[in-house]
Scaffold this motif. Structure first.
Motif, short mmCIF file in Angstrom:
data_model
loop_
_atom_site.label_atom_id
_atom_site.label_comp_id
_atom_site.label_asym_id
_atom_site.label_seq_id
_atom_site.Cartn_x
_atom_site.Cartn_y
_atom_site.Cartn_z
N PHE A 1 -12.40 3.21 23.33
CA PHE A 1 -11.11 3.76 22.93
C PHE A 1 -9.96 3.05 23.66
CE2 PHE A 1 -7.62 6.65 23.94
CZ PHE A 1 -7.16 6.95 22.66
N LEU A 2 -10.11 2.87 24.97
CA LEU A 2 -9.06 2.21 25.76
C LEU A 2 -8.86 0.76 25.33
CD1 LEU A 2 -9.88 3.68 29.29
CD2 LEU A 2 -8.02 4.35 27.75
N SER A 3 -9.94 0.09 25.02
CA SER A 3 -9.84 -1.29 24.56
C SER A 3 -9.03 -1.38 23.26
CB SER A 3 -11.25 -1.85 24.33
OG SER A 3 -11.20 -3.12 23.74
N ASN A 4 -9.32 -0.48 22.33
CA ASN A 4 -8.56 -0.46 21.07
C ASN A 4 -7.09 -0.12 21.32
OD1 ASN A 4 -10.68 -1.17 19.38
ND2 ASN A 4 -11.39 0.93 19.26
N ARG A 5 -6.85 0.80 22.23
CA ARG A 5 -5.46 1.17 22.54
C ARG A 5 -4.72 0.00 23.15
NH1 ARG A 5 -1.16 2.68 20.91
NH2 ARG A 5 0.29 3.52 22.40
N LEU A 6 -5.36 -0.77 24.02
CA LEU A 6 -4.72 -1.94 24.62
C LEU A 6 -4.33 -2.95 23.54
CD1 LEU A 6 -6.89 -2.54 27.81
CD2 LEU A 6 -4.47 -1.92 27.75
N LYS A 7 -5.20 -3.14 22.57
CA LYS A 7 -4.88 -4.07 21.47
C LYS A 7 -3.68 -3.59 20.67
CE LYS A 7 -9.63 -5.64 21.12
NZ LYS A 7 -10.90 -5.53 20.40
N ASN A 8 -3.64 -2.28 20.41
CA ASN A 8 -2.51 -1.72 19.66
C ASN A 8 -1.21 -1.81 20.45
OD1 ASN A 8 -4.08 -1.06 17.45
ND2 ASN A 8 -4.56 0.98 18.23
N ILE B 1 -18.86 -4.70 29.39
CA ILE B 1 -17.73 -4.41 28.50
C ILE B 1 -16.44 -4.21 29.29
CG2 ILE B 1 -16.77 -2.67 26.92
CD1 ILE B 1 -19.63 -2.28 25.86
N SER B 2 -16.50 -3.42 30.35
CA SER B 2 -15.29 -3.17 31.13
C SER B 2 -14.80 -4.44 31.82
CB SER B 2 -15.50 -2.03 32.14
OG SER B 2 -16.59 -2.27 32.97
N LYS B 3 -15.73 -5.30 32.27
CA LYS B 3 -15.33 -6.56 32.89
C LYS B 3 -14.61 -7.46 31.89
CE LYS B 3 -18.71 -8.84 34.75
NZ LYS B 3 -19.74 -9.76 35.26
N ARG B 4 -15.12 -7.50 30.67
CA ARG B 4 -14.48 -8.31 29.63
C ARG B 4 -13.08 -7.80 29.31
NH1 ARG B 4 -19.21 -9.86 25.26
NH2 ARG B 4 -20.55 -10.88 26.77
N ILE B 5 -12.93 -6.48 29.24
CA ILE B 5 -11.60 -5.91 28.95
C ILE B 5 -10.63 -6.25 30.07
CG2 ILE B 5 -10.31 -3.77 28.68
CD1 ILE B 5 -12.87 -2.62 27.34
N LEU B 6 -11.08 -6.13 31.31
CA LEU B 6 -10.22 -6.45 32.46
C LEU B 6 -9.81 -7.92 32.44
CD1 LEU B 6 -12.01 -4.42 35.25
CD2 LEU B 6 -9.77 -3.94 34.26
N ASN B 7 -10.77 -8.80 32.18
CA ASN B 7 -10.46 -10.23 32.13
C ASN B 7 -9.53 -10.57 30.98
OD1 ASN B 7 -11.94 -10.90 34.40
ND2 ASN B 7 -13.80 -11.27 33.24
N GLU B 8 -9.76 -9.97 29.83
CA GLU B 8 -8.91 -10.21 28.67
C GLU B 8 -7.48 -9.75 28.96
OE1 GLU B 8 -8.60 -8.00 24.48
OE2 GLU B 8 -10.50 -9.04 24.77
N ASN B 9 -7.36 -8.61 29.61
CA ASN B 9 -6.04 -8.08 29.93
C ASN B 9 -5.33 -8.96 30.95
OD1 ASN B 9 -4.19 -5.94 29.31
ND2 ASN B 9 -4.43 -5.31 31.43
N LYS B 10 -6.05 -9.53 31.89
CA LYS B 10 -5.44 -10.42 32.88
C LYS B 10 -4.87 -11.66 32.20
CE LYS B 10 -8.22 -9.09 36.82
NZ LYS B 10 -9.30 -9.46 37.73
N PHE B 11 -5.63 -12.23 31.26
CA PHE B 11 -5.18 -13.43 30.57
C PHE B 11 -3.97 -13.16 29.68
CE2 PHE B 11 -9.72 -14.89 31.09
CZ PHE B 11 -9.42 -15.80 32.09
N GLU B 12 -3.90 -11.96 29.11
CA GLU B 12 -2.84 -11.65 28.19
C GLU B 12 -1.69 -10.88 28.85
OE1 GLU B 12 -4.58 -9.69 24.85
OE2 GLU B 12 -5.75 -11.45 24.29
N SER B 13 -1.77 -10.66 30.17
CA SER B 13 -0.74 -9.86 30.84
C SER B 13 0.62 -10.54 30.84
CB SER B 13 -1.16 -9.56 32.27
OG SER B 13 -1.25 -10.74 33.03
N ASN B 14 0.64 -11.86 30.67
CA ASN B 14 1.93 -12.56 30.63
C ASN B 14 2.72 -12.19 29.40
OD1 ASN B 14 0.42 -13.92 28.75
ND2 ASN B 14 0.81 -15.95 29.57
N LEU B 15 2.09 -11.56 28.42
CA LEU B 15 2.78 -11.10 27.23
C LEU B 15 3.95 -10.19 27.60
CD1 LEU B 15 2.97 -10.33 24.14
CD2 LEU B 15 1.37 -8.50 24.69
N PHE B 16 3.78 -9.39 28.64
CA PHE B 16 4.81 -8.42 29.02
C PHE B 16 5.94 -9.05 29.84
CE2 PHE B 16 1.01 -5.89 28.24
CZ PHE B 16 1.53 -4.99 27.32
N PHE B 17 5.82 -10.31 30.16
CA PHE B 17 6.85 -10.95 30.97
C PHE B 17 7.56 -12.06 30.22
CE2 PHE B 17 3.78 -9.18 33.97
CZ PHE B 17 4.61 -8.29 34.61
N LEU B 18 7.46 -12.06 28.90
CA LEU B 18 8.15 -13.07 28.08
C LEU B 18 9.60 -12.73 27.92
CD1 LEU B 18 5.48 -13.65 25.30
CD2 LEU B 18 5.97 -15.09 27.25
#
Length: 96
Positions: free
Chosen positions: A17-24, A79-96
């Motif tokens: 659920f949290l993974s889907n929410r992060l994508k949204n 699964i949780s490790k992948r979500i954390l890693n994916e979020n780290k790589f995409e975290s720069n989205l919030f600083f554009l």
């Protein structure tokens, strides 16, 4: 400590659920120009990331104490490790 499959399954469902929410959140953040909404999305993303990190730590503890080769806690760790890693790589989205 023996692995509780019901707890592990509940955590797997929550992580999904949290993974889907992060994508949204990321999609909404890209498409909105409303500053207040962007701030709320940023804070929600941060809180979800913290929760996934908590689940990851719980999963590691469950997995560490389990002797089976294949188990749900190992799946939860991955699964949780992948979500954390994916979020780290995409975290720069919030600083554009």
């Amino acid at each position: 400590m023996k692995e509780s499959q019901s707890v592990t399954n509940s955590l797997l469902i929550e992580v999904d659920f949290l993974s889907n929410r992060l994508k949204n959140i990321k999609k909404s953040f890209k498409t909105t120009n409303n500053k207040a909404l962007k701030e709320r999305l940023f804070l929600e993303n941060k809180n979800i990331f913290k929760r996934v990190n908590e689940i990851y730590k719980i999963a590691e503890l469950l997995n560490k104490n389990n002797n089976e080769k294949i188990n749900f806690s190992e799946l939860l760790v991955e699964i949780s490790k992948r979500i954390l890693n994916e979020n780290k790589f995409e975290s720069n989205l919030f600083f554009l």
